[in-house]
Design an enzyme around this catalytic site. Sequence first.
Site, PDB file in Angstrom:
ATOM      1  N   HIS A 152      -8.298  -4.827  -0.794  1.00  0.00           N
ATOM      2  CA  HIS A 152      -6.994  -4.243  -0.466  1.00  0.00           C
ATOM      3  C   HIS A 152      -6.213  -5.067   0.559  1.00  0.00           C
ATOM      4  O   HIS A 152      -5.085  -4.728   0.895  1.00  0.00           O
ATOM      5  CB  HIS A 152      -7.200  -2.816   0.056  1.00  0.00           C
ATOM      6  CG  HIS A 152      -5.979  -1.948  -0.034  1.00  0.00           C
ATOM      7  ND1 HIS A 152      -5.374  -1.624  -1.228  1.00  0.00           N
ATOM      8  CD2 HIS A 152      -5.243  -1.340   0.929  1.00  0.00           C
ATOM      9  CE1 HIS A 152      -4.323  -0.845  -1.000  1.00  0.00           C
ATOM     10  NE2 HIS A 152      -4.221  -0.665   0.300  1.00  0.00           N
ATOM     11  N   SER A 188       0.846  -1.197   0.000  1.00  0.00           N
ATOM     12  CA  SER A 188       0.000   0.000   0.000  1.00  0.00           C
ATOM     13  C   SER A 188       0.888   1.256   0.000  1.00  0.00           C
ATOM     14  O   SER A 188       1.658   1.451  -0.943  1.00  0.00           O
ATOM     15  CB  SER A 188      -0.965  -0.064   1.182  1.00  0.00           C
ATOM     16  OG  SER A 188      -2.000   0.876   1.058  1.00  0.00           O
ATOM     17  N   ASP A 201     -10.094  -4.270  -5.462  1.00  0.00           N
ATOM     18  CA  ASP A 201      -9.488  -3.344  -4.508  1.00  0.00           C
ATOM     19  C   ASP A 201     -10.091  -1.946  -4.709  1.00  0.00           C
ATOM     20  O   ASP A 201      -9.947  -1.355  -5.777  1.00  0.00           O
ATOM     21  CB  ASP A 201      -7.968  -3.304  -4.742  1.00  0.00           C
ATOM     22  CG  ASP A 201      -7.213  -2.598  -3.637  1.00  0.00           C
ATOM     23  OD1 ASP A 201      -7.787  -1.674  -3.026  1.00  0.00           O
ATOM     24  OD2 ASP A 201      -6.052  -2.960  -3.393  1.00  0.00           O
TER      25      ASP A 201
END
Length: 200
Positions: A183, A103, A152
């Site tokens: 995610h 991320s 996501d």
Amino acid sequence: MAPYQFRSAEGAAANSPLIFLFHGTGGDENQFFDLAGELVPGSARVAPRGDVSEHGALRYFRRTGEGVYDMADLALRTAAMTDFVRAEVAKRQPSKVLGLGYSNGANILASVQFGAPDLFDATVLMHPLIPFTPPKAAFGGRKVLVTAGQYDPIAPAGASEALVDYFKTNGAGAEIVWHNGGHEIRQEELLAARAFLTAS
């Protein structure tokens, strides 16, 4: 800018592979530290802590909204992280330099690669989001694995595919591994990361 706080461990040998670990928003230097010892056994590990706080959650650079980056801050902090990585590599003289980020951590890792394509031999970018056009770069001989969720909501599938295409167009060996979720990190992408890093 203050030096990064980080956690590190030496490798099994003097010139062991060195892997840099970059946590996601709200994580810290411990998020992937033990996992990395399983993904790349015997490697040296360095995990810098993000030095930006977003409502108490640690990050590597500022943003003004979901998927909207403070580009001036990103440039400043990318330069600082590049210097940090180069200094750690110079100290250890590893056989190869690896990177893994999730991320926000994947985003700072990718940003470092854009500006310093020579620095990492192979990287795993888990659920990255690069909402801008990266510069041309020479990634010949470098390898990149992107892992992504097909649904996501933070890092859309099209953006993941565009990033892989960017690396391929600029000479890297790049591939993408999907899972059918969002995610979150799933076991199948960790297994893919281990296979990729072991072969790199």
